[in-house]
Structure formats: C-alpha cells, structure tokens
Design a protein around this motif. Structure first.
Motif, PDB file in Angstrom:
ATOM      1  N   PRO A  11       0.828  -1.207   0.000  1.00 21.91           N
ATOM      2  CA  PRO A  11       0.000   0.000   0.000  1.00 21.91           C
ATOM      3  C   PRO A  11       0.864   1.259   0.000  1.00 21.91           C
ATOM      4  CG  PRO A  11      -0.788  -1.561   1.631  1.00 21.91           C
ATOM      5  CD  PRO A  11       0.514  -2.088   1.118  1.00 21.91           C
ATOM      6  N   ARG A  12       0.552   2.169  -0.886  1.00 21.62           N
ATOM      7  CA  ARG A  12       1.273   3.441  -0.964  1.00 21.62           C
ATOM      8  C   ARG A  12       0.606   4.509  -0.117  1.00 21.62           C
ATOM      9  NH1 ARG A  12       0.954   2.801  -6.991  1.00 21.62           N
ATOM     10  NH2 ARG A  12       2.488   1.194  -7.383  1.00 21.62           N
ATOM     11  N   ASN A  13      -0.695   4.383   0.030  1.00 20.38           N
ATOM     12  CA  ASN A  13      -1.452   5.362   0.801  1.00 20.38           C
ATOM     13  C   ASN A  13      -1.276   5.046   2.285  1.00 20.38           C
ATOM     14  OD1 ASN A  13      -3.791   6.366   2.332  1.00 20.38           O
ATOM     15  ND2 ASN A  13      -4.486   7.114   0.329  1.00 20.38           N
ATOM     16  N   GLN A  14      -0.702   5.984   3.036  1.00 20.94           N
ATOM     17  CA  GLN A  14      -0.412   5.759   4.443  1.00 20.94           C
ATOM     18  C   GLN A  14      -1.676   5.521   5.264  1.00 20.94           C
ATOM     19  OE1 GLN A  14       2.596   5.160   5.546  1.00 20.94           O
ATOM     20  NE2 GLN A  14       1.774   4.731   7.565  1.00 20.94           N
ATOM     21  N   ASN A  15      -2.774   6.179   4.930  1.00 22.79           N
ATOM     22  CA  ASN A  15      -4.024   5.963   5.660  1.00 22.79           C
ATOM     23  C   ASN A  15      -4.519   4.536   5.494  1.00 22.79           C
ATOM     24  OD1 ASN A  15      -4.226   8.664   6.615  1.00 22.79           O
ATOM     25  ND2 ASN A  15      -4.986   9.293   4.613  1.00 22.79           N
ATOM     26  N   ILE A  16      -4.442   4.021   4.276  1.00 27.68           N
ATOM     27  CA  ILE A  16      -4.852   2.639   4.031  1.00 27.68           C
ATOM     28  C   ILE A  16      -3.922   1.684   4.767  1.00 27.68           C
ATOM     29  CG2 ILE A  16      -5.073   0.859   2.243  1.00 27.68           C
ATOM     30  CD1 ILE A  16      -6.075   3.094   0.361  1.00 27.68           C
ATOM     31  N   GLU A 130      -4.665  -2.181  -3.322  1.00 25.93           N
ATOM     32  CA  GLU A 130      -4.427  -1.837  -1.924  1.00 25.93           C
ATOM     33  C   GLU A 130      -5.748  -1.770  -1.143  1.00 25.93           C
ATOM     34  OE1 GLU A 130      -2.183   1.776  -1.564  1.00 25.93           O
ATOM     35  OE2 GLU A 130      -3.745   2.988  -2.467  1.00 25.93           O
TER      36      GLU A 130
END
Length: 154
Positions: A11-16, A130
């Motif tokens: 996952p690139r999105n830190q929130n995810i 993700e």
C-alpha cells in the motif's frame, strides 16, 4: 494454521496502510496472520510482461502444501457470515498455510489461477489492489468477530 496474504506491491497510501495494520493487530490474538509482498513490475514493456513477472514472484512464495485462495472478480462471493464459516472450516481442514493472493493491477497469469484451489470475489466491483488488501483484512477480522461472538458484527 497460519494465514498469509501475498500481494503484488505494498500500500502506498499511508491511511490505508494504517487501517490494514489496525485490522491485522486485531486479528493476531485469534489467528496468526502474515503479509508478504512481491514487487510490482513497473519497468515491464507491456501488461503481459508485468503479469508474467509478478506471477513468477507470487508463485515463488507459495509452498507445495499451501491452500491457495485467489482474489478474483469472477470468484465465489460470500456474505460475511458465510465467509467466517468458510475461513474456520478451511483452517480446520487445510494441512498447510491458508494463503490469500491479491494480484497486481493487470491481474495474474493463468498458471496462478490454475494453482489456486479456490477463487473468491470481495465484490463484483473493481477495486485498486491496496483497497482489496484493506477489505480482506477487515473481513478476516469480521470473520473472527462472528466466530467469537464479538459485538463488531451486527
């Protein structure tokens, strides 16, 4: 019985990523859950090359005794209760690891599909991989909550 989720990329999105981490922490007291990642084929000249390269990486992580569950939009769909029952039945019956595979953005090679014992769909909708990882991790926690009679699932 160990449950492993193998994904193409991370996952690139830190929130995810934080939500995935939160649900996995909730799962671990009840079932061993691990994540493995293979690199995305970013430099591939064509989608077919990317699929082949990523599928090679996926298959290298799969052991002979693993029970392979491929997330596939054409796979079997479950309600959350039915998924919980399926997970716990599988945990009791499978001799190796229960391995969920989430392919890359172009999918997986036919040889990965043939190696899988079952294909499941999180939805008939298409999601970024993700988000699939997040949804699968949440559903594994929900499966635990259903099995354990926790109030998370209403």
């Amino acid at each position: 019985m160990k449950i492993v989720i193998i994904t193409v990329g991370q996952p690139r999105n830190q929130n995810i990523a934080e939500l995935i981490n939160e649900y996995s922490k909730r799962c671990r007291p009840f079932m061993p859950l691990e994540f493995e990642h293979v690199p995305e084929a970013r430099g591939a000249s064509a989608p077919e090359k990317a699929i082949e390269q990523e599928s090679d990486g996926l298959l290298k992580r799969i052991k002979n005794r693993d029970y392979l569950v491929l997330l596939d939009e054409k796979g079997e769909q479950f309600t959350s209760v039915a998924f919980s029952q399926w997970v716990y039945r599988s945990i009791g019956e499978v001799r190796g690891r229960l391995v969920f595979v989430i392919g890359g953005s172009h999918g997986v090679a036919e040889r990965v599909k043939k190696r899988s014992q079952v294909k499941i769909a999180l939805s008939i909708l298409t999601f970024p991989h993700e988000l699939c990882l997040l949804f699968l991790t949440e559903q594994l926690y929900r499966a635990i909550a259903i099995h354990e009679g926790m109030s998370y699932h209403h």
